[in-house]
Design an enzyme around this catalytic site. Structure first.
Site, PDB file in Angstrom:
ATOM      1  CE  LYS A 188      51.652  32.211  48.847  1.00 54.60           C
ATOM      2  NZ  LYS A 188      52.093  33.595  48.719  1.00 54.60           N
TER       3      LYS A 188
ATOM      4  CE  LYS B  97      40.440  33.643  48.709  1.00 50.50           C
ATOM      5  NZ  LYS B  97      40.788  34.712  47.751  1.00 50.50           N
TER       6      LYS B  97
ATOM      7  CE  LYS C 257      45.487  40.440  50.932  1.00 52.41           C
ATOM      8  NZ  LYS C 257      45.055  39.355  50.058  1.00 52.41           N
TER       9      LYS C 257
ATOM     10  CB  THR D 147      42.434  34.493  39.858  1.00 53.39           C
ATOM     11  OG1 THR D 147      43.614  34.527  40.657  1.00 53.39           O
ATOM     12  CG2 THR D 147      41.227  34.826  40.715  1.00 53.39           C
TER      13      THR D 147
ATOM     14  CG  ASN E 236      45.000  38.700  36.430  1.00 51.77           C
ATOM     15  OD1 ASN E 236      44.411  37.898  37.138  1.00 51.77           O
ATOM     16  ND2 ASN E 236      46.098  38.379  35.776  1.00 51.77           N
TER      17      ASN E 236
ATOM     18  CB  SER F  70      50.432  31.535  45.256  1.00 51.84           C
ATOM     19  OG  SER F  70      50.337  32.749  44.588  1.00 51.84           O
TER      20      SER F  70
HETATM   21  P1  NAD Z   1      42.569  44.393  37.846  1.00 57.06           P
HETATM   22  O1  NAD Z   1      43.001  45.715  38.381  1.00 57.06           O
HETATM   23  O2  NAD Z   1      43.434  43.660  36.900  1.00 57.06           O
HETATM   24  O3  NAD Z   1      41.147  44.553  37.113  1.00 57.06           O
HETATM   25  C1  NAD Z   1      40.057  45.220  37.654  1.00 57.06           C
HETATM   26  C2  NAD Z   1      39.045  45.455  36.531  1.00 57.06           C
HETATM   27  O4  NAD Z   1      37.894  46.054  37.090  1.00 57.06           O
HETATM   28  C3  NAD Z   1      39.526  46.391  35.429  1.00 57.06           C
HETATM   29  O5  NAD Z   1      39.071  45.889  34.184  1.00 57.06           O
HETATM   30  C4  NAD Z   1      38.793  47.686  35.736  1.00 57.06           C
HETATM   31  O6  NAD Z   1      38.591  48.493  34.566  1.00 57.06           O
HETATM   32  C5  NAD Z   1      37.486  47.123  36.263  1.00 57.06           C
HETATM   33  N1  NAD Z   1      36.708  48.090  37.030  1.00 57.06           N
HETATM   34  C6  NAD Z   1      37.108  49.007  37.935  1.00 57.06           C
HETATM   35  N2  NAD Z   1      36.050  49.725  38.368  1.00 57.06           N
HETATM   36  C7  NAD Z   1      34.958  49.218  37.738  1.00 57.06           C
HETATM   37  C8  NAD Z   1      33.579  49.522  37.764  1.00 57.06           C
HETATM   38  N3  NAD Z   1      33.104  50.486  38.520  1.00 57.06           N
HETATM   39  N4  NAD Z   1      32.745  48.790  36.993  1.00 57.06           N
HETATM   40  C9  NAD Z   1      33.207  47.805  36.201  1.00 57.06           C
HETATM   41  N5  NAD Z   1      34.497  47.484  36.134  1.00 57.06           N
HETATM   42  C10 NAD Z   1      35.362  48.184  36.889  1.00 57.06           C
HETATM   43  O7  NAD Z   1      42.222  43.523  39.142  1.00 57.06           O
HETATM   44  P2  NAD Z   1      42.070  41.939  39.217  1.00 57.06           P
HETATM   45  O8  NAD Z   1      43.383  41.369  39.597  1.00 57.06           O
HETATM   46  O9  NAD Z   1      41.370  41.465  38.003  1.00 57.06           O
HETATM   47  O10 NAD Z   1      41.140  41.782  40.510  1.00 57.06           O
HETATM   48  C11 NAD Z   1      39.725  41.925  40.426  1.00 57.06           C
HETATM   49  C12 NAD Z   1      39.097  41.421  41.719  1.00 57.06           C
HETATM   50  O11 NAD Z   1      39.466  40.051  41.925  1.00 57.06           O
HETATM   51  C13 NAD Z   1      39.526  42.145  42.992  1.00 57.06           C
HETATM   52  O12 NAD Z   1      38.446  42.143  43.895  1.00 57.06           O
HETATM   53  C14 NAD Z   1      40.638  41.262  43.542  1.00 57.06           C
HETATM   54  O13 NAD Z   1      40.798  41.438  44.948  1.00 57.06           O
HETATM   55  C15 NAD Z   1      40.057  39.897  43.212  1.00 57.06           C
HETATM   56  N6  NAD Z   1      41.077  38.838  43.182  1.00 57.06           N
HETATM   57  C16 NAD Z   1      42.115  38.882  42.307  1.00 57.06           C
HETATM   58  C17 NAD Z   1      43.037  37.842  42.283  1.00 57.06           C
HETATM   59  C18 NAD Z   1      44.169  37.823  41.289  1.00 57.06           C
HETATM   60  O14 NAD Z   1      44.860  36.806  41.207  1.00 57.06           O
HETATM   61  N7  NAD Z   1      44.369  38.867  40.494  1.00 57.06           N
HETATM   62  C19 NAD Z   1      42.905  36.762  43.178  1.00 57.06           C
HETATM   63  C20 NAD Z   1      41.814  36.738  44.057  1.00 57.06           C
HETATM   64  C21 NAD Z   1      40.904  37.789  44.044  1.00 57.06           C
END
Ligand code: NAD
Length: 421
Positions: free
Chosen positions: A67, A91, A103, A187, A218, A357
């Site tokens: 996964k 995880k 991945k 998340t 997100n 998921s």
């Molecule tokens: P996203 O693209 O929806 O949001 C990222 C956010 O970070 C945006 O608001 C962006 O403006 C902000 N950002 C970018 N550069 C920045 C900076 N320099 N300073 C402050 N803010 C900044 O991405 P996401 O899905 O919210 O994912 C965020 C993190 O969480 C990533 O590391 C991702 O790998 C991790 N993650 C996400 C999920 C998921 O379900 N979406 C699951 C596990 C882990």
């Protein structure tokens, strides 16, 4: 296809694995077994006569089918996918999900492709990797620069080749094609549940604790909204364009910030919410300053490596909740632990996404879909359970929560290995 090369895992993960495995008898044999990936696939995809490198690292499947997400980004390579696949193995084991870790993705900047080319690239990926995918074999999901639409194209291509429906082969699909309700917020909500559980263990009410959140995408926005509803006080927020902080004791009104961000497009445009600049709505601060504010909890929810050896000593918060993947470097992690900072690690804090998921996979296999409330209740149960187990191990063995999380995941993998031998 490259096979039987040892995994090339980032030093940060390697060092956490080494710390955790000390608590398992013959643990080094376990690590040696985990060091051999099941399969590493590497192919060239041809779109509009241009070649693109595509990868799928299927790390380990002792606990169930592989996964893990598919990432479309110009800088991806095999090393990155090996680290991320290993993390997925840990995880899933930590959350007690019946999955292994994988991945993959494509070295491409999707913004340089037309929509037609992006669709063709996604469908070609499925055609090339078809034999290695499947609901009982390997279940991809969205990751960086991939989304429910891409999963919909991939599922469609997969089902055409298979000649029958198989919705559980991909997760993160649009709800109309068998995606799960609750996946979008999973998340952020999962991280909020972990934080509330932690607060309870240290004898604090949410109202007692102030929070600064970096990232309002997100993960960050659902996290901020959920913890604010629980009673935590959000004192600072940021996105890529800047940060805002408030000195009101009750913190930001998140609903007001959300509707403002929707209107203005970026958070720093919100310090004058309501039209006139009003001190109650905060002030603009530098993005780096947010991490160093005197709050109780700092939550990196955007990028990797934002807390490093040059700013770790400036962190004033006694608690860091890692919602982003890998936001703290190896050096900073050691400095913070020495300072007595509690780090609630990414593999636990942001595992709500893969947990829902898993629920999507279950629903797809049953052909029966739950209401959002039911999904969120099941998510809460899983996150509480995992946090409670990690907390107990951390206290029994007097080890940090990260080491305890790795240890619990490794113990489950160890048991599976012993039973299979
Ligand atoms: P996203 O693209 O929806 O949001 C990222 C956010 O970070 C945006 O608001 C962006 O403006 C902000 N950002 C970018 N550069 C920045 C900076 N320099 N300073 C402050 N803010 C900044 O991405 P996401 O899905 O919210 O994912 C965020 C993190 O969480 C990533 O590391 C991702 O790998 C991790 N993650 C996400 C999920 C998921 O379900 N979406 C699951 C596990 C882990």
């Amino acid at each position: 296809m490259i096979a039987f090369l040892p995994m090339n895992v980032a030093p940060l993960i390697q060092s956490h694995l080494e710390k955790a495995v000390q608590h398992i008898a013959d643990g080094h044999q376990l690590l040696a077994a985990l060091d051999i990936p099941k399969q590493i696939l590497h192919k060239k995809l041809l779109i509009s006569q241009k070649p693109y490198e595509a990868y799928r690292v299927q790390h380990n499947d002792w606990l169930g089918p592989f996964k893990g997400g598919l990432r479309f980004h110009p800088t991806v390579d095999l090393n990155e996918f090996q680290t991320l696949a290993y993390l997925m193995t840990l995880k899933c084991a930590l959350l007690g999900l019946p999955f292994g870790g994988a991945k993959g993705g494509i070295a491409v900047d999707p913004k340089e492709l037309s929509e037609k080319e992006l669709e063709e690239l996604s469908r070609t990926f499925v055609r090339e990797f078809f034999d290695n995918l499947g609901q009982d074999r390997d279940i991809p999901a969205p990751d960086v620069n991939t989304n429910p639409q891409i999963m919909a194209w991939m599922l469609d291509e997969y089902e055409k080749m298979l000649g029958s429906h198989a919705p559980a082969t991909f997760t993160g699909k649009p709800v109309a094609l068998g995606g799960s309700l609750g996946r979008e917020q999973a998340t952020g909500v999962g991280g909020a549940i972990v934080l509330r559980e932690y607060a309870g263990k240290i004898g604090k009410k949410p109202q007692d604790l102030t929070v600064a959140v970096q990232g309002f995408g997100n993960v960050g926005h659902y996290f901020a909204q959920t913890v604010s509803n629980m009673g935590f006080r959000i004192m600072a927020l940021s996105d890529s364009k800047g940060a805002i902080a408030t000195s009101q004791t009750e913190g930001f009104d998140i609903e007001q910030i959300l509707s403002c961000k929707k209107g203005k497009g970026y958070l720093a445009g919100c310090y004058c919410v309501g039209g006139v600049c009003d001190i109650r709505f905060g002030r603009k601060i530098a993005n780096e300053e947010l991490l160093e504010l005197p709050v109780d909890i700092v939550v990196p929810a955007a990028l990797e490596n934002v807390i490093h050896e040059n700013n770790a000593n400036n962190i004033k918060a006694p608690i860091i909740l890692e919602m982003a993947n890998g936001p703290i470097t190896k050096e900073a992690d050691e400095m913070l632990i020495k300072k007595g900072v509690t780090i609630i690690p990414d593999i636990l804090a942001n595992a709500g996404g893969v947990t829902v998921s898993y629920f999507e996979w279950v629903q797809g296999r049953m052909g029966y879909y739950w209401e959002e409330q039911e999904v969120l209740e099941k998510l809460e149960k899983k996150m509480k359970e995992a946090f409670g187990q990690v907390w107990n191990i951390s206290h029994e063995k007097n080890i940090p929560l990260r080491t305890a999380s790795y240890l619990l995941a490794l113990q489950r993998l160890h048991m599976a290995l012993q039973l299979k031998r």
